[in-house]
Each structure stands twice: as structure tokens, then as C-alpha cells.
Design an enzyme around this catalytic site. Structure first.
Site, PDB file in Angstrom:
ATOM      1  N   TRP A 162     -50.231  -7.799 -26.172  1.00  5.30           N
ATOM      2  CA  TRP A 162     -51.272  -6.884 -26.655  1.00  5.30           C
ATOM      3  C   TRP A 162     -51.199  -6.638 -28.159  1.00  5.30           C
ATOM      4  O   TRP A 162     -52.131  -6.127 -28.755  1.00  5.30           O
ATOM      5  CB  TRP A 162     -51.190  -5.530 -25.919  1.00  5.30           C
ATOM      6  N   ASN A 163     -50.074  -6.974 -28.816  1.00  6.28           N
ATOM      7  CA  ASN A 163     -49.909  -6.498 -30.195  1.00  6.28           C
ATOM      8  C   ASN A 163     -50.740  -7.267 -31.219  1.00  6.28           C
ATOM      9  O   ASN A 163     -51.212  -6.692 -32.196  1.00  6.28           O
ATOM     10  CB  ASN A 163     -48.423  -6.456 -30.595  1.00  6.28           C
ATOM     11  N   ARG A 171     -52.688 -19.293 -31.479  1.00  6.19           N
ATOM     12  CA  ARG A 171     -51.602 -20.214 -31.828  1.00  6.19           C
ATOM     13  C   ARG A 171     -51.072 -20.970 -30.617  1.00  6.19           C
ATOM     14  O   ARG A 171     -50.251 -21.870 -30.759  1.00  6.19           O
ATOM     15  CB  ARG A 171     -50.525 -19.529 -32.638  1.00  6.19           C
ATOM     16  N   LYS A 186     -53.874 -15.869 -19.449  1.00  5.33           N
ATOM     17  CA  LYS A 186     -53.876 -14.477 -18.993  1.00  5.33           C
ATOM     18  C   LYS A 186     -53.617 -13.574 -20.195  1.00  5.33           C
ATOM     19  O   LYS A 186     -52.509 -13.515 -20.710  1.00  5.33           O
ATOM     20  CB  LYS A 186     -52.794 -14.249 -17.928  1.00  5.33           C
ATOM     21  N   GLU A 262     -41.673 -17.068 -26.889  1.00  5.40           N
ATOM     22  CA  GLU A 262     -41.584 -16.253 -28.107  1.00  5.40           C
ATOM     23  C   GLU A 262     -41.242 -14.845 -27.651  1.00  5.40           C
ATOM     24  O   GLU A 262     -42.115 -14.102 -27.202  1.00  5.40           O
ATOM     25  CB  GLU A 262     -42.928 -16.256 -28.850  1.00  5.40           C
ATOM     26  N   LEU A 263     -39.972 -14.470 -27.775  1.00  2.00           N
ATOM     27  CA  LEU A 263     -39.528 -13.226 -27.134  1.00  2.00           C
ATOM     28  C   LEU A 263     -39.184 -12.144 -28.164  1.00  2.00           C
ATOM     29  O   LEU A 263     -39.658 -12.176 -29.272  1.00  2.00           O
ATOM     30  CB  LEU A 263     -38.357 -13.547 -26.205  1.00  2.00           C
ATOM     31  N   ARG A 290     -46.380  -3.479 -40.948  1.00  3.51           N
ATOM     32  CA  ARG A 290     -47.438  -4.375 -40.477  1.00  3.51           C
ATOM     33  C   ARG A 290     -47.601  -4.148 -38.974  1.00  3.51           C
ATOM     34  O   ARG A 290     -46.618  -4.059 -38.246  1.00  3.51           O
ATOM     35  CB  ARG A 290     -47.012  -5.820 -40.761  1.00  3.51           C
ATOM     36  N   CYS A 296     -42.767  -8.325 -33.000  1.00  5.09           N
ATOM     37  CA  CYS A 296     -41.402  -8.805 -32.775  1.00  5.09           C
ATOM     38  C   CYS A 296     -40.744  -9.250 -34.073  1.00  5.09           C
ATOM     39  O   CYS A 296     -39.534  -9.404 -34.123  1.00  5.09           O
ATOM     40  CB  CYS A 296     -41.374  -9.900 -31.717  1.00  5.09           C
ATOM     41  N   GLU A 393     -35.149  -3.054 -29.684  1.00  2.00           N
ATOM     42  CA  GLU A 393     -36.366  -3.316 -30.462  1.00  2.00           C
ATOM     43  C   GLU A 393     -37.198  -2.031 -30.519  1.00  2.00           C
ATOM     44  O   GLU A 393     -37.531  -1.462 -29.480  1.00  2.00           O
ATOM     45  CB  GLU A 393     -37.146  -4.441 -29.768  1.00  2.00           C
ATOM     46  N   SER A 453     -44.927 -14.836 -41.365  1.00  2.00           N
ATOM     47  CA  SER A 453     -45.924 -15.447 -40.470  1.00  2.00           C
ATOM     48  C   SER A 453     -46.934 -16.278 -41.256  1.00  2.00           C
ATOM     49  O   SER A 453     -47.519 -15.788 -42.225  1.00  2.00           O
ATOM     50  CB  SER A 453     -46.651 -14.351 -39.708  1.00  2.00           C
TER      51      SER A 453
HETATM   52  C1  SIN Z   1     -45.342 -11.126 -32.732  1.00  2.00           C
HETATM   53  O1  SIN Z   1     -45.123  -9.964 -33.005  1.00  2.00           O
HETATM   54  O2  SIN Z   1     -45.236 -11.523 -31.579  1.00  2.00           O
HETATM   55  C2  SIN Z   1     -45.778 -12.169 -33.746  1.00  2.00           C
HETATM   56  C3  SIN Z   1     -46.143 -11.667 -35.046  1.00  2.00           C
HETATM   57  C4  SIN Z   1     -46.666 -12.697 -36.017  1.00  2.00           C
HETATM   58  O3  SIN Z   1     -47.164 -13.782 -35.695  1.00  2.00           O
HETATM   59  O4  SIN Z   1     -46.559 -12.406 -37.183  1.00  2.00           O
END
Ligand code: SIN
Length: 491
Positions: A162-163, A171, A186, A262-263, A290, A296, A393, A453
Site C-alpha cells: 500500500w505504501n 516495477r 493482487k 522485496e521485504l 519521504r 522500507c 521497522e 530509488s
Molecule cells: C518500498 O518502500 O518498498 C520501496 C521504496 C522505493 O522504491 O523507493
């Protein structure tokens, strides 16, 4: 505050709030739907069809039926579909940014940046579609030839968080389309609207029916679980938490699925005594704030050399304390709400734990009462080592600052976590910079900058932060498998 007429129009014009399966927009087979909330007001923005197990399998049927023709589709045309989609996203950036802010909460300027960031993955992979190649080489003994070629992996399950409601989808979708894979996607239950808007854009630019199938749902176990148990699926790409990633890996072992994970992260932000402190503070605000800290790659622990720790913490507190909270649609808002009450409670608990153990609040410190899930931009100084906030986290606008002595101690503390996604390092000493980046156990490093990123770069982690890379030249490899042919040349 209610949803304005303009906001409602943007939702209605860009989103078909249903499932997209085999090129058709359908209601869920159960007829059920769920509400998508504005986290700044708690109001329901719209209702979206809630996919069942049966719908998920229908989506996989469509993806499997489309796979052979899509793999055969000329790479140039696959690339051109991606390029047209990039263009349309940019043309619609303002509307799509508003849609994103409404469902996720981040300020409009940040949503616009995410539309550009997300669209750029489509442009990057439009250029990669025509660069899939193989090898022809001589067998070392000289008696034959080795031919290698690349094939699309096959139908993929993409699970997005969701973030970053758009970019975490593009991507995965960009390289899958470029490679010739079909997809069941999904989206996150909390923010499905941006992904549904993207599905419409891809439909408009001519993506053939069945290549991308989108199944919003309130239940990952009944949808993703059903798809993963089906032997027609070939791959899973997941962005989300480490515990959920572990569960998916266990499920995926049954059919030996290819996986990209991607965890979670616990990013150290390391400032040495020779750093340009103004630049470090500027970088710290970006790395922390940001996406309201809900990322993450957000800086999670600020490790600062003893000689400059107090000055750094005071400077960071002044900057963080000046940020204005507000609904992301308000032009003066720098910081939006957190995604929901669960997230806000978790952040509150981590702050209370750090302060209870002796940490000093230098800015912010608490939730804002009233509508929405707001939490103040917060800096905590002198955070004790046993505080939970240093090992978990945060996913919120809270910066814990702690001091270290020697360079070796700084690196050891940065590495002292099960995670290994990203680290940020600030120093003006080139030799130190090179020593430190070599010693850090992470997949990505921001050297004198607070943002890593980039669609042209390989995003991904090591250790419990997962494996696989998204973006860059590496990104498409996740969607390709290699076939090798031993050729007898009669020598
Ligand atoms: C993420 O928080 O999962 C990725 C963030 C990003 O692509 O900069």
C-alpha cells in the site's frame, strides 16, 4: 471533511472499481465489495469488488491462456505498449496523483513524484524489451558450441503493497511485459485504486486481454494462496513485510516457484565526524520523511559520531519540527497521515518504549487527535541501545538518534540487524567512504545522499530483506529463464 466533487470525479473517471480478468471488468463472483478509506478523514472513497478464490483462479486461467501468444508478441511492440503507457501516465499525472493522495495520504507533491517514478519503470523497461539476448560460444575443449537463449518465465503472481500504490506495481509489471510474461496482480487492500487506474491505462494503450489481470481482495490467503497452489503459475514477486515473505516462500516451495522478494528494512543512516552536517541533515529529512516514513528504505536508525551527535540531532529536530501536517490535498501540507490506526498504534508504541527507556524527545512525540491517522514528525535523541525502535521497522515519521565512537563501531552497529536493504553514509573522506561501503551488509547504499530509488538502478536487499532486484538492467532477468543448447559441430 467530505470528498469534494472534483475528487469524486477524478475517482470516477480513472477507476473501474471491479476485477479485471481476461480483458473484462467483472464483479466478484460472490457479489461482495469492500470500502477504500481516505486515511486523512477516515471516510470511504469508493467500494471495490472483493475477489474470491474462484475469481483468482479465473484470473490465472486468463493469464495462462494469454501466455503463449504474449511470449510470441514482437519485443518492439511490447516495448511500444510500455512507452505509450508511460506517456499516458505522465499526461494524467495530476489526476492520478490526486487519486493516490486520496487513498494513501501522502502530500500531492509526493504523489506526483511517485507517478513520475512509477511511470519511469515503464519507460525503462520499454527500452529493455528489445535487448533480451543470448550467447553463442565455443566449448572450451573446442569440440562443439554452447548456445544460450532467454525465455519468459511464464505466468506470474505479483503482490504489491500500500505504501507506493503505483510504483511498486510498475516495477514488476514493466519487466514482466517487456519479457513476455502474463500476470495476476493482487494490489494492497488499503490502496487498490492506483493499480486499477493503471490497468485502465494499459488497456487503453493496447495491452492484449489476459496479459494483466487485477484482483483486488480482502484476503491474500484465499486469492494468492489459490493461485500459488496451481501448477500453471511460474513465479511470485512480492513487496511487503519479512514475515509475510517467509509465509509466501513456504507456500511457494510446493511448486518450486521462482521468487523475487522485496521485504522489510532497518536502514542505518551513518554520519561520521568529517561529514558536511548541513548536507547530512538535509539527506536525513529526505531519507526519513519521504512517504511519511512509510517505506522500507526509510532511514530507521541514525548512528552519529559522538563528536557531532548533539549538533546533528538538534539540526534534524529543527527541520522535522518545522514540517506541517495536513491532509495531503492541502497545498501547505508537508506530512500526511499514516495509513491506518494499526500503523499509528505501532509507531506510538515504539516511541513510548524509547522514551520509557530514557530517550529524549527533541521534536514532536505524539499523535494528533481528531480525524485521520496523523503522527507528528518526531526526533528522539540519546536513544538507549535496547530500545525496540532500533531493531524494528518504524514505518512512520520518527527519527531515533544514537551516538557511536570509532568507525569500526559505526559499521558494526549498522550491520547489527537481521535486515540488509539499504544504508546511508555521510562522510567527506573518500578512503573512509570506500572502506565503509565495502563493509556494509546491504543491497543498496546512499553515499552522501538520502535517496537511492531509481528505475535505472537495481533495487533490492540481502539477509532478511529478501532477494531479487527490481529496476536497472537486472530487473528484467527476474522474468526470464535461460535455456542452453549443446551443439555438436562434428569437430
Ligand atoms: C518500498 O518502500 O518498498 C520501496 C521504496 C522505493 O522504491 O523507493
Amino acid at each position: 471533511m467530505t470528498t469534494s466533487d472534483h475528487e469524486q470525479r477524478v475517482i470516477d473517471e480513472n477507476v473501474v472499481p471491479r476485477l479485471q480478468i481476461g480483458g473484462e471488468w467483472r464483479d466478484a463472483s460472490s457479489g461482495a465489495s469492500f470500502g477504500v478509506e481516505d486515511p486523512a478523514t477516515g471516510r470511504v472513497l469508493c467500494r471495490v469488488s472483493d475477489a474470491t478464490e474462484e475469481d483468482a483462479l479465473a484470473a490465472l486461467d486468463a493469464a495462462s491462456r494469454a501466455q503463449a501468444a504474449w511470449a510470441d508478441h514482437p519485443p518492439r511492440e511490447r516495448g511500444e505498449i510500455l512507452r505509450r503507457a508511460w506517456q499516458l501516465l505522465i499526461e494524467r499525472r495530476d489526476d492520478l496523483a490526486l487519486l493516490m493522495t486520496l487513498e494513501m495520504g501522502k502530500p500531492l507533491a509526493e504523489s506526483r513524484t511517485e507517478i513520475t517514478y512509477g511511470a519511469e519503470f515503464l519507460r525503462w523497461f520499454s527500452e529493455e524489451a528489445v535487448r533480451i539476448d543470448g550467447r553463442w560460444s565455443r566449448e572450451p575443449g573446442g569440440s562443439g558450441r554452447l548456445l544460450t537463449m532467454k525465455h519468459p518465465v511464464g505466468p506470474c503472481l505479483l503482490i504489491t503493497p500500500w505504501n507506493f500504490p503505483l510504483a511498486m506495481g510498475t516495477r514488476k509489471i514493466g519487466p514482466a511485459i517487456a519479457a513476455g510474461c502474463t500476470m495476476v496482480l493482487k494490489p494492497a487492500q488499503l490502496t487498490p485504486l492506483s493499480m486499477l487506474a493503471l490497468a485502465r491505462v494499459l488497456e487503453e494503450v493496447g495491452l492484449p486481454a489476459g496479459v494483466l489481470n487485477v484482483i483486488p481482495s480482502t484476503s491474500a490467503s484465499r486469492t494468492a494462496g489459490a493461485v500459488m497452489a496451481d501448477p500453471r503459475l511460474r513465479k511470485v514477486s512480492f513487496t511487503g513485510s519479512t514475515p509475510v515473505g517467509r509465509t509466501l516462500m513456504a507456500q511457494a516451495s510446493q511448486n518450486l516457484l521462482r521468487m523475487s522478494m522485496e521485504l522489510g528494512g532497518n536502514a542505518p543512516f551513518v554520519v561520521f565526524e568529517d561529514a558536511d552536517l548541513d548536507r547530512a541533515i538535509e539527506g536525513a529529512v529526505i531519507a526519513k520523511m519521504r512517504n511519511i516514513g512509510e517505506s522500507c528504505v526509510a532511514a530507521n536508525r541514525f548512528l552519529v559520531a559522538e563528536a557531532v551527535a548533539e549538533e546533528f540531532a538538534a539540526g534534524l529536530a529543527a527541520k522535522m519540527g518545522s514540517l506541517r501536517m495536513g491532509r495531503g490535498t492541502e497545498p501547505e501540507a508537508d506530512v500526511g497521515p499514516l495509513i491506518d490506526e494499526d500503523q499509528r498504534s505501532k509507531v506510538t508504541e515504539l516511541v513510548e518504549d524509547a522514551v520509557g527507556r530514557g530517550g529524549k524527545v527533541l521534536a514532536g512525540g505524539g499523535r494528533r487527535e481528531g480525524a485521520g491517522y496523523f503522527f507528528e514528525p518526531t526526533v528522539i535523541g540519546a536513544v538507549p541501545d535496547d530500545s525496540k525502535i532500533l531493531s524494528e521497522e518504524v514505518f512512520g515519521p520518527v527519527a531515533p538518534v544514537t551516538a557511536f565512537g570509532t568507525e569500526d563501531e559505526g559499521v558494526a552497529r549498522a550491520n547489527g540487524t537481521e535486515y540488509g536493504l539499504v544504508a546511508y553514509v555521510f562522510t567527506r573522506d573518500l578512503e573512509r567512504a570506500l572502506r565503509v561501503v565495502e563493509g556494509l551488509e546491504v543491497g543498496m547504499i546512499g553515499l552522501n545522499r538520502g535517496l537511492v530509488s531509481n528505475p535505472a538502478a537495481p533495487f533490492g536487499g540481502v539477509k532478511q530483506s529478501g532477494f531479487g532486484r527490481e529496476g536497472g538492467r537486472e530487473g528484467i532477468e527476474e522474468y526470464l529463464s535461460t535455456k542452453y543448447v549443446a551443439v555438436d559441430t562434428g569437430e
